[in-house]
Write an enzyme that holds these catalytic residues in place. Structure first.
Site, PDB file in Angstrom:
ATOM      1  CD  GLU A 280      -2.589   4.830  19.803  1.00 48.23           C
ATOM      2  OE1 GLU A 280      -3.337   5.398  20.607  1.00 48.23           O
ATOM      3  OE2 GLU A 280      -2.357   5.260  18.653  1.00 48.23           O
ATOM      4  NE  ARG A 283       6.594  -3.396  14.061  1.00 45.25           N
ATOM      5  CZ  ARG A 283       6.248  -3.524  12.780  1.00 45.25           C
ATOM      6  NH1 ARG A 283       6.348  -4.690  12.193  1.00 45.25           N
ATOM      7  NH2 ARG A 283       5.821  -2.488  12.096  1.00 45.25           N
ATOM      8  CB  CYS A 351      -0.628 -17.403 -10.074  1.00 41.21           C
ATOM      9  SG  CYS A 351      -1.842 -16.127  -9.726  1.00 41.21           S
ATOM     10  CD  GLU A 352       0.643 -11.314  -8.055  1.00 36.24           C
ATOM     11  OE1 GLU A 352       1.522 -10.442  -7.918  1.00 36.24           O
ATOM     12  OE2 GLU A 352      -0.554 -11.131  -7.795  1.00 36.24           O
ATOM     13  CE1 TYR A 380      -0.192  -3.326  12.160  1.00 36.35           C
ATOM     14  CE2 TYR A 380       1.999  -3.720  13.040  1.00 36.35           C
ATOM     15  CZ  TYR A 380       0.836  -2.983  13.017  1.00 36.35           C
ATOM     16  OH  TYR A 380       0.682  -1.917  13.859  1.00 36.35           O
TER      17      TYR A 380
HETATM   18  N1  LLP Z   1      -1.110   4.042  16.618  1.00 32.09           N
HETATM   19  C1  LLP Z   1      -1.430   4.418  15.372  1.00 32.09           C
HETATM   20  C2  LLP Z   1      -2.240   5.609  15.188  1.00 32.09           C
HETATM   21  C3  LLP Z   1      -1.013   3.640  14.280  1.00 32.09           C
HETATM   22  O1  LLP Z   1      -1.342   4.021  13.049  1.00 32.09           O
HETATM   23  C4  LLP Z   1      -0.245   2.482  14.486  1.00 32.09           C
HETATM   24  C5  LLP Z   1       0.192   1.641  13.363  1.00 32.09           C
HETATM   25  C6  LLP Z   1       0.073   2.122  15.820  1.00 32.09           C
HETATM   26  C7  LLP Z   1      -0.370   2.940  16.859  1.00 32.09           C
HETATM   27  C8  LLP Z   1       0.860   0.889  16.169  1.00 32.09           C
HETATM   28  O2  LLP Z   1       2.109   0.853  15.582  1.00 32.09           O
HETATM   29  P1  LLP Z   1       3.141  -0.312  15.967  1.00 32.09           P
HETATM   30  O3  LLP Z   1       3.466  -0.164  17.431  1.00 32.09           O
HETATM   31  O4  LLP Z   1       2.507  -1.609  15.696  1.00 32.09           O
HETATM   32  O5  LLP Z   1       4.334  -0.061  15.121  1.00 32.09           O
HETATM   33  N2  LLP Z   1       1.604  -3.204   8.523  1.00 32.09           N
HETATM   34  C9  LLP Z   1       2.866  -2.587   8.900  1.00 32.09           C
HETATM   35  C10 LLP Z   1       2.722  -1.662  10.094  1.00 32.09           C
HETATM   36  C11 LLP Z   1       1.665  -0.621   9.926  1.00 32.09           C
HETATM   37  C12 LLP Z   1       1.456   0.226  11.134  1.00 32.09           C
HETATM   38  C13 LLP Z   1       0.257   1.102  10.996  1.00 32.09           C
HETATM   39  N3  LLP Z   1      -0.027   1.905  12.133  1.00 32.09           N
HETATM   40  C14 LLP Z   1       3.905  -3.685   9.125  1.00 32.09           C
HETATM   41  O6  LLP Z   1       3.563  -4.860   8.972  1.00 32.09           O
HETATM   42  O7  LLP Z   1       5.048  -3.388   9.439  1.00 32.09           O
END
Ligand code: LLP
Length: 423
Positions: A280, A283, A351-352, A380
């Site tokens: 799943e 990124r 502004c931070e 993201y």
């Molecule tokens: N499956 C579930 C249940 C998840 O919660 C997530 C990500 C993924 C799959 C996918 O994860 P990935 O392969 O993208 O790592 N905003 C953060 C990352 C938050 C991920 C949240 N859940 C960042 O910018 O690093």
């Protein structure tokens, strides 16, 4: 033509027939620019992890929900997850059918569970309370539960989603209660899933966590308690090298693929299972196909620090501020590469004082009107952008297979900012 600092995007002809400056002139700054060929390549790499007939790549749409990209991801053969009504809506808009979608949610109300079931999706819940709510809301439905395998991983405490310090998942020790609830509402337990966290660069932790889930599933199957199984989902978290200018090695997909393929092939044979296995990733699929362009608007020095001010505030890209995340930065000025560097801190226009894109980065000296390229911004990035300080969000452009740019989301306008006010 090589630019002040552009070797990573040059190597892949990232901008096709345009230059970054032309794109900014045409579509404005800041600007999210995506490359179709790279997106397709990333999908194919993951689809190649296993040739097992039940193996699927379930794109985690939270990383990027632009329907133009979702359509490409679907065309390549991936399925997708949704974790909100908005993601479900956009996934459907991109053409995903109910059997190609999975609802993986967390702390949602009954109406949301009902809507996902009524749309034909299997819903994964991650607490006994949510499982009971699902059963009360749609008795007899298919259900999936998210287990916490006790192993966590990730680039920051905020994105480690298994182990002891996280809100996510049901402990395997609670499985007897899971079955009590499933039976009480005559549900079918159609799947088990887990997600240990975001951004691992070594296959081992992921494969170990797979073993935990497969072990639990074998035990339940041998006890005759998992006969409705359709999906075993091992989660995402596949990392990408953000430090490209330091030649950071890539995740070893050959080793990961071998480990995944072997495990699922053996498990299917031993358990006489003909269903699906999901990975799943979010990124890995969408990060590297995108560069965020911005413009240097002012430079100055304060005490020891050289600052380059830009239009790339944390309203546009939040990851550096939220997670101290590192993104490599390119510089486009239309002049030759420069090897002389100086430490500079690149900041935005919010502004931070915490509005910092890059701390003390050794880069060729930045000048007003330089175009900056923030690499690996496709996951993201836009999805976490905001209108803070009432700045409209940027446009998104796709460099298509034939190298021409196509607008896939227009820039927000001031009228868009005002559109929701009712008084
Ligand atoms: N499956 C579930 C249940 C998840 O919660 C997530 C990500 C993924 C799959 C996918 O994860 P990935 O392969 O993208 O790592 N905003 C953060 C990352 C938050 C991920 C949240 N859940 C960042 O910018 O690093």
């Amino acid at each position: 033509m090589p630019d002040v600092r552009s070797s990573i995007t040059d190597a892949v002809h990232f901008y096709g027939s345009s230059t970054p400056r032309e794109l900014v002139r045409e579509y404005g700054s800041p600007l999210y620019v995506y490359n179709e060929t790279i997106l397709r390549t990333r999908c194919r790499e993951l689809l190649g992890l296993s040739s097992h007939p039940g193996f699927r790549v379930n794109y985690s749409a939270k990383a990027n929900t632009n329907p133009a990209l979702l359509r490409i991801i679907r065309e390549e053969g991936c399925v997708a997850d949704a974790m909100s009504p908005g993601e479900l809506y956009l996934n459907k808009m991109a053409g995903f059918t109910p059997d190609e979608l999975l609802y993986v949610c967390n702390n949602v109300p009954a109406e949301e569970l009902a809507a996902a079931v009524d749309a034909g999706l299997i819903v994964s819940v991650d607490s006994l309370a949510q499982l009971d709510l699902l059963g009360r809301t749609r008795p007899g439905c298919r259900a999936m539960v998210r287990l916490n395998p006790g192993i966590g991983a990730g680039h920051h405490q905020k994105v480690i989603t298994a182990g002891k310090k996280t809100k996510f998942g049901i402990s395997p020790a609670s499985l007897p209660e899971v079955f009590d609830i499933v039976n009480a509402h005559k549900m079918r337990l159609s799947g088990l899933n887990q997600h240990i966290g975001s951004l691992f660069m070594e296959p081992e932790g992921y494969l170990n966590a797979m073993d935990v889930l497969l072990g639990i599933a074998s035990r339940l199957r041998s006890e005759g308690r998992l006969n409705d199984l359709e999906i075993l989902d091992f989660g995402g978290g596949f990392g990408i090298p953000y430090h490209k200018y330091e030649n950071q090695p890539r995740l070893d997909l050959a080793a990961l693929g071998q480990g995944i393929h072997q495990r699922i092939s053996e498990w299917s044979a031993q358990n006489n299972y003909k269903g699906r296995f999901y990975v799943e990733p979010g990124r890995y699929i969408s990060a590297e196909c995108c560069v965020l362009l911005g413009t240097v608007t002012a430079t100055k020095s304060n005490a020891e620090t050289a600052y380059a001010g830009s239009d790339l505030g944390f309203n546009v890209l939040m990851r550096p501020v939220l997670y101290d995340a590192f993104h490599d930065i390119e510089i486009y000025r239309g002049t030759a590469p420069e090897s002389e560097t100086v430490a500079q801190t690149i900041v935005g226009n919010i502004c931070e004082s915490g509005d910092i894109l890059a701390h003390n980065r050794e880069l060729p000296r930045l000048k007003e009107n330089d175009i900056l390229g923030v690499l690996d911004a496709g996951a993201y990035g836009y999805v976490m952008a905001s209108t803070y300080n009432s700045r409209p969000r940027p446009a998104e452009v796709l460099i298509t297979k034939n190298g021409t740019p196509k607008l896939i989301r227009r820039r927000e306008t001031l009228e868009d900012l005002a559109a929701l006010f009712t008084d």
